[in-house]
Design an enzyme around this catalytic site. Sequence first.
Site, PDB file in Angstrom:
ATOM      1  N   ASP A 542      15.622 -35.814  -6.265  1.00 53.48           N
ATOM      2  CA  ASP A 542      16.375 -35.719  -7.513  1.00 53.48           C
ATOM      3  C   ASP A 542      16.918 -37.111  -7.838  1.00 53.48           C
ATOM      4  O   ASP A 542      16.815 -38.048  -7.036  1.00 53.48           O
ATOM      5  CB  ASP A 542      17.517 -34.717  -7.326  1.00 53.48           C
ATOM      6  CG  ASP A 542      18.047 -34.155  -8.639  1.00 53.48           C
ATOM      7  OD1 ASP A 542      17.616 -34.620  -9.710  1.00 53.48           O
ATOM      8  OD2 ASP A 542      18.906 -33.259  -8.584  1.00 53.48           O
ATOM      9  N   ASP A 618      18.142 -30.350 -15.796  1.00 53.59           N
ATOM     10  CA  ASP A 618      19.387 -29.576 -15.816  1.00 53.59           C
ATOM     11  C   ASP A 618      19.545 -28.833 -17.136  1.00 53.59           C
ATOM     12  O   ASP A 618      20.257 -29.271 -18.043  1.00 53.59           O
ATOM     13  CB  ASP A 618      20.574 -30.510 -15.557  1.00 53.59           C
ATOM     14  CG  ASP A 618      20.513 -31.134 -14.175  1.00 53.59           C
ATOM     15  OD1 ASP A 618      19.786 -30.607 -13.316  1.00 53.59           O
ATOM     16  OD2 ASP A 618      21.185 -32.157 -13.947  1.00 53.59           O
TER      17      ASP A 618
END
EC number: 3.2.1.207
Length: 944
Positions: A542, A618
């Site tokens: 990430d 996200d």
Amino acid sequence: MAAIAAVAARRRRSWLSLVLAYLGVCLGITLAVDRSNFKTCDESSFCKRQRSIRPGLSPYRALLDTLQLGPDALTVHLIHEVTKVLLVLELQGLQKNMTRIRIDELEPRRPRYRVPDVLVADPPTARLSVSGRDDNSVELTVAEGPYKIILTAQPFRLDLLEDRSLLLSVNARGLMAFEHQRAPRVPQESKDPAEGNGAQPEATPGDGDKPEETQEKAEKDEPGAWEETFKTHSDSKPYGPTSVGLDFSLPGMEHVYGIPEHADSLRLKVTEGGEPYRLYNLDVFQYELNNPMALYGSVPVLLAHSFHRDLGIFWLNAAETWVDISSNTAGKTLFGKMLDYLQGSGETPQTDIRWMSESGIIDVFLMLGPSVFDVFRQYASLTGTQALPPLFSLGYHQSRWNYRDEADVLEVDQGFDDHNMPCDVIWLDIEHADGKRYFTWDPTRFPQPLNMLEHLASKRRKLVAIVDPHIKVDSGYRVHEELRNHGLYVKTRDGSDYEGWCWPGSASYPDFTNPRMRAWWSNMFSFDNYEGSAPNLYVWNDMNEPSVFNGPEVTMLKDAVHYGGWEHRDIHNIYGLYVHMATADGLIQRSGGIERPFVLSRAFFSGSQRFGAVWTGDNTAEWDHLKISIPMCLSLALVGLSFCGADVGGFFKNPEPELLVRWYQMGAYQPFFRAHAHLDTGRREPWLLASQYQDAIRDALFQRYSLLPFWYTLFYQAHKEGFPVMRPLWVQYPEDMSTFSIEDQFMLGDALLIHPVSDAGAHGVQVYLPGQEEVWYDIQSYQKHHGPQTLYLPVTLSSIPVFQRGGTIVPRWMRVRRSSDCMKDDPITLFVALSPQGTAQGELFLDDGHTFNYQTRHEFLLRRFSFSGSTLVSSSADPKGHLETPIWIERVVIMGAGKPAAVVLQTKGSPESRLSFQHDPETSVLILRKPGVSVASDWSIHLR
């Protein structure tokens, strides 16, 4: 000591305030993205300069007397008529109907960045020959294919033709702009060059140029050329303005796609009068929908589609890039276009594409199709195909930020068994590590990681742990000390290690452009170096855009310095690919090159498909985010990244139960299937919902697992051919204009059509079934529908419209167990959907599900099933493969069949045997029970 303690306290407070500010953005769930944190084109000085150039006559001229034609390429000099700066054009015909164009400075002050490690090899060339010439143009013929290239000298222009049809023009609008490198301006009152306003680069060959007055006028420095400020951040630009831009005109084209990642429509929109599409990998909190803002990844590939042709443009540049799109049919309705056609309007539809990048050279591949599947093959030949994932990774993944401790992980694991729900992988986010020190485990929460992993392995499940590419600055942290001592961090422009703020507080960033750094990182995944790891532990990368909380646009300063002296501005969009690459290589190496890796990455670039999966970042628990996941993943699939998914349920906010159910139903039909949630959201494991929602989610999971043989076969086809797993309808129906803008339904391969339910309280959906003389079978009811038509289909909480196309055969596992590994030797059921002509075809790929033995030892099966003339035949589709397997054919379901008098099985070396069967006259479904033949053998079943 007191002063040192005070400084340390201030640093801790500063870190805390930054993280709280970041979390405030993440947790302020009523807020949208703060657009002021991210540049517009006007705020990006090179984009503003490039875009200020209006269409007209190009100032560039090709010097035909410098033309040289070699065996692999043509070169010719280009001159800017005002500045007199010379460029060199290199033109290559490539095999498989492609052309490559490269433009660079003839004598640059310093070399310009050329993107490495994206192409799998130097593409084989097709010889060019001069077939015509006059004073202002040269006609070139490409040895492979019916293609010609017309090089016009003044103004410089390229036209690509097939026979006499114009396919594509380069610089037809005169928008080419190549900012050559130059010495910084020295104020007249200053006699010392060091006192100039711009940073003075090192002297290199070519210094000492003395431009004429006309050159000086043309090179007048505009604001932002030598130094640029955005908010509180300054970009020193020691080498001055170096942007490049070029336009492409596509006659006959109205529909363009690709250039992900954007939370926008599948079909790209015209950008004139608004913002261009931006490609610049960024950590964008709570991104907005339906706009061209940059997101986490960038693939600079655009596809153009028409009834008769498909083309692709691959702009190989890793710097910040903007893409403008214009069209002469923009604003016309479908009715208006039809009226033009009926009235014999002479205007040919045309789409114009303009690429603008901050640095590097112009390096572009023109992929000439002619079909979209040809374009897929062409792009795959350049950058590689989707890696064949291990079978488990196509199952269901359960994640959140964060599972608290080992007991929590084991409780979640047991929850799936207790509620009869399959699951393959449980995920751990950043809290599992000791103080966000990656490659470690929190000693209180995860004191016995090997025991935890062993327990999951006993259930035949896996664990994924996050490993981010920002390293806590801590002298007691071995990873940091080794990177610092080996000089493997990204540097500031003054040569010190670059530091930014991220989850651990003060962090430095490994320089993944350095091959030594990538090798070091890969070695960290060995079981000796990554203590507490085991063979069933996999990895999630990430924040690899890279994300820097206190950096400009939440990323790294552009004048940071990488391996080879390149600035971050040159390599930005490829950084995440390198992280993904090094991590995947590490997982391969830890097994001695035997096991296939699984790595999920948030950032990506062209070529990332070779290393694993990506996701849409996200997202938010809202219906519109559910909807946008379809065009986002379809856009990625079109440019090679098939292994895509969206966080099921939405990362931010708490989904209502109906939304969560609908998201599971959609996720079950998207390639990467993971539920994930923010730290501040409520727990949402499926069994925590009321029973009716549990049942609907369980059904969705069962659908996913029963289709795993089909999914695995699709991924093998993607791996071998470069074809997308998840496809827009227009890919299968390129002449059906109704499909060109559809983005609320999609296909898996050429067999299944899915229309997710994406509206709250929906009692039905409108489904378009394409194809002249096609038939479609509802996979639940087996009801047959004819295409093309639009149907209104009632839905319940537990239903989602899915159709199998007539003419296809889909293999399934019908015994759903706790994980895919528990199912891999189960018998196969074949679902045969007959076409109106009574035919069908499909394939099944099988191997061990996790190693490279399918490549190195040819240990695989690729079976082809064909139905024609009332006979179903199983044969090998690739005789190189061989595999000993206990898998057998348990059942055959034939849709659209009449009732036979008898059903006979024939196998080589055995006498005929009769099979029992059942026929439903209302649905025309014939079920053949227990043929009992090995999936590896040749056989035939005859309906008599």
